[in-house]
Design an enzyme around this catalytic site. Structure first.
Site, PDB file in Angstrom:
ATOM      1  CG  ASP A  37      -1.735   7.475   0.694  1.00  0.00           C
ATOM      2  OD1 ASP A  37      -1.387   8.763   1.095  1.00  0.00           O
ATOM      3  OD2 ASP A  37      -2.411   7.216  -0.075  1.00  0.00           O
ATOM      4  CG  ASP A  49      -1.685   1.012   1.463  1.00  0.00           C
ATOM      5  OD1 ASP A  49      -2.408   2.080   0.330  1.00  0.00           O
ATOM      6  OD2 ASP A  49      -2.178   1.316   2.607  1.00  0.00           O
ATOM      7  CG  ASP A  70      -2.060   1.556   6.800  1.00  0.00           C
ATOM      8  OD1 ASP A  70      -2.591   2.953   7.678  1.00  0.00           O
ATOM      9  OD2 ASP A  70      -2.101   1.842   5.470  1.00  0.00           O
TER      10      ASP A  70
END
Length: 253
Positions: free
Chosen positions: A20, A18, A181
């Site tokens: 961000d 990922d 995250d």
């Protein structure tokens, strides 16, 4: 605070990142964008968006909260301006640049065909994600799945499945690691058949683990590629500092 302990070790064919919250801690910048967006839209609750929508496509969030603003070209332009307007609130996730570049170097120098064994799968648009990579001095990977390239965003697994296929590891038996995250991204990675490295840049370790992460870490500083085996076409990766690791990754490999 994570403690150094018995290393967790896993073998994979490829790694999917990922952006961000995984490569760049952009939470502050994105939060400021939503607060600014809500100033002229009383029907929008920026703090609720910040609390619940991390990891989702901006277009999908705007379509939910402010449908009249859900114009693809406009949303793309707004997103692309975030690093310019609020970039001072962003910073690289510790260890992220080094780990990505390590996968890139192993791919180019150790593999039979020299093709990349890593990719980025982000809910961000191409202009936004490209600027974050430039900020971190990471070259855009050959497989770069952004919001424009999927019709269903995270938590749907489309992006991660497409990346697996593009890299040549779409078969179920191929071992893939997803670095994420947010719960939405963790769900997407799980449903794409990957093991999950959960990074606590946005949420606490308990939430990241409960979302389904197999290994939970604060950042990527203690990750090391130990080797690449040409016969199996697999990397051996070690992480020495973590909050939690599934028992299967604590066995000697």
């Amino acid at each position: 605070m994570t403690l150094e302990k018995q290393p967790a070790i896993f073998k994979i064919h490829a790694a999917l990142f990922d952006c961000d919250g995984t490569l760049v801690n952009s939470t502050g910048a994105i939060s400021e964008f939503w607060r600014d967006f809500g100033k002229t839209r009383p029907h929008v609750n920026p703090e609720e968006i910040i609390r619940t929508s991390h990891g989702c496509r901006t277009f999908d969030v705007i379509a939910k909260w402010s449908p009249e603003d859900a114009i693809e070209e406009q949303v793309t332009a707004w997103e692309g301006a975030i690093p310019d307007s609020f970039g001072e609130h962003a910073r690289p996730i510790p260890g992220a640049v080094e780990l990505v570049k390590s996968f890139d170097e192993f791919s180019k120098k150790e593999t039979e065909n020299g093709l990349q064994r890593w990719a980025i799968v982000t809910s961000g648009t191409l202009p936004l994600a490209t600027k974050w990579l430039k900020l971190m001095n990471i070259r855009k990977p050959d497989t770069f799945i952004t919001a424009e390239k999927v019709t269903k965003g995270k938590p749907h697994p489309m992006g991660y499945k497409n990346a697996r296929t593009a890299l040549g590891y779409g078969a179920d038996e191929k071992k893939i690691a997803v670095f994420e995250d947010a719960p939405a991204g963790i769900t997407a990675g799980k449903d794409a058949g990957a093991m999950i490295i959960g990074i606590c840049s946005t949420y606490n370790p308990e939430k990241v683990r409960d979302a389904g992460a197999d290994i939970v870490v604060d950042d990527l500083t203690s990750f090391k590629i130990l080797d690449y085996n040409k016969e199996t076409d697999m990397f051996t990766v070690q992480v020495s500092k973590y909050h939690y690791a599934n028992e299967e990754y604590l066995q000697k490999v």
